[in-house]
Design an enzyme around this catalytic site. Sequence first.
Site, PDB file in Angstrom:
ATOM      1  N   TYR A  15       0.780  -1.116  -0.110  1.00 11.74           N
ATOM      2  CA  TYR A  15       0.114   0.040   0.028  1.00 11.74           C
ATOM      3  C   TYR A  15       0.835   1.323  -0.042  1.00 11.74           C
ATOM      4  CZ  TYR A  15      -3.214   3.581   2.122  1.00 11.74           C
ATOM      5  OH  TYR A  15      -3.809   4.615   2.171  1.00 11.74           O
ATOM      6  N   PHE A  77      10.159  -0.177   3.046  1.00 10.92           N
ATOM      7  CA  PHE A  77       8.541  -0.288   3.784  1.00 10.92           C
ATOM      8  C   PHE A  77       8.221  -1.885   3.990  1.00 10.92           C
ATOM      9  CE2 PHE A  77       8.629   3.560   0.772  1.00 10.92           C
ATOM     10  CZ  PHE A  77       7.882   4.307   1.697  1.00 10.92           C
ATOM     11  N   ASN A  96      10.227 -11.374  10.159  1.00  6.55           N
ATOM     12  CA  ASN A  96      10.136 -10.428   8.839  1.00  6.55           C
ATOM     13  C   ASN A  96      10.285  -9.089   9.208  1.00  6.55           C
ATOM     14  OD1 ASN A  96       8.889 -10.346   6.145  1.00  6.55           O
ATOM     15  ND2 ASN A  96       7.516  -8.684   7.324  1.00  6.55           N
ATOM     16  N   TYR A 145       4.177  -6.050  17.239  1.00  4.62           N
ATOM     17  CA  TYR A 145       4.520  -5.072  15.915  1.00  4.62           C
ATOM     18  C   TYR A 145       5.452  -4.137  16.330  1.00  4.62           C
ATOM     19  CZ  TYR A 145       3.585  -1.331  12.710  1.00  4.62           C
ATOM     20  OH  TYR A 145       3.607  -0.440  11.548  1.00  4.62           O
ATOM     21  N   PHE A 174       1.691   7.628  12.097  1.00  4.69           N
ATOM     22  CA  PHE A 174       0.520   7.321  12.711  1.00  4.69           C
ATOM     23  C   PHE A 174      -0.503   6.537  11.733  1.00  4.69           C
ATOM     24  CE2 PHE A 174       3.064   9.886  15.345  1.00  4.69           C
ATOM     25  CZ  PHE A 174       2.549   9.760  16.532  1.00  4.69           C
ATOM     26  N   GLY A 288      -3.528  -5.087  22.986  1.00  3.55           N
ATOM     27  CA  GLY A 288      -2.476  -4.111  22.464  1.00  3.55           C
ATOM     28  C   GLY A 288      -2.824  -2.625  21.918  1.00  3.55           C
ATOM     29  N   ASP A 289      -3.967  -2.433  21.849  1.00  4.83           N
ATOM     30  CA  ASP A 289      -4.628  -1.193  21.290  1.00  4.83           C
ATOM     31  C   ASP A 289      -4.487  -0.145  22.162  1.00  4.83           C
ATOM     32  OD1 ASP A 289      -4.904  -1.748  18.730  1.00  4.83           O
ATOM     33  OD2 ASP A 289      -7.182  -1.851  18.585  1.00  4.83           O
TER      34      ASP A 289
END
Length: 333
Positions: A15, A77, A96, A145, A174, A288-289
């Site tokens: 993306y 990216f 990764n 992450y 963000f 995790g949010d």
Amino acid sequence: MENKLRVLVTGGAGYIGSHAVKTLHEKGYYVAVLDNLCRGHRKAVPEDVPFFQTDLQETDRIEEILRENKIDVVMHFAAFMAVGESVQCPIEYYRNNTGGALSLLYAMKKAGVCRFIFSSTAATYGEPETTPIYEDQRQLPVNPYGWSKWMVERILKDYGKANPEFGFTALRYFNVGGSAEDGSIGEDHRPETHLLPKIIYAALGKDEKLTVFGTDYPTPDGTCIRDYVHVEDLIAAHILAMEAIKPGDQKFYNLGIGHGYSVKEMLDAAEKVLERKIPVVYGERRPGDPARLYANSDKAQKELGWKPLHTDVADMIESAWKWYKNHPNGYPD
């Protein structure tokens, strides 16, 4: 054109990477793409851009690509980026995101490539002590992450300290949204986890309902607050950072518009732009949010001369809608 930097974009079929490739190509840079296509789309890359279907772990092959294409700078990216998935599959994320970056940096070292633009994330801050978030704020990720990206930042600092010819800029962004203004490329993750595409899928009837994760956060309406930056503004910052980079640089910049929108506010804005009701179901919080994440990006604006042009989320929603209306099933396989 002969004086322009020659750029390798890793994850250039994804993306954000594909938007970087498009802009670099249009500006006359020599740009090559490296992507293993496990999550990217070949159709997102112009046919006349050199494309290498290669994995980040293939260190020797990456060195060859860097040498053969006489690359000056790497924009990196290529990474997995779903917070919930990282909690479920941490080893895959560390392999990764962290291991892949390490392999890439080793290939760059062997090929003598010393300029690096890193796609980092606000997730390295974790649950911030205060908002808006500044670059020198404590970094304490709350999910794999965020940790996988934080570890790359640590590696870059150590490598830069040991090699004065090496210069890097890490861009902590963000929430990214929107599509190219001409509607040619857009956001197509499979499965999709980002809020704006999920809103549009529900509006199109592709998804039966949109699930809002958590309504009991300590925010005015109980839903998470995020800073949404348009993908084309984001890429503008990458190019400014690339053009400014010098040997020995160790730069970190937040990229955001400087204020947040809650999930409910995004839904309200989308219903106005799309002129239709979004079917919603409310679920539990995702692990995790954090409750709030929004940036202070004064440093990028002052030092790079970056200025986000799309500060109203309606612009982001309109550009995304333009792409999805023409690509309801995403990129063709």
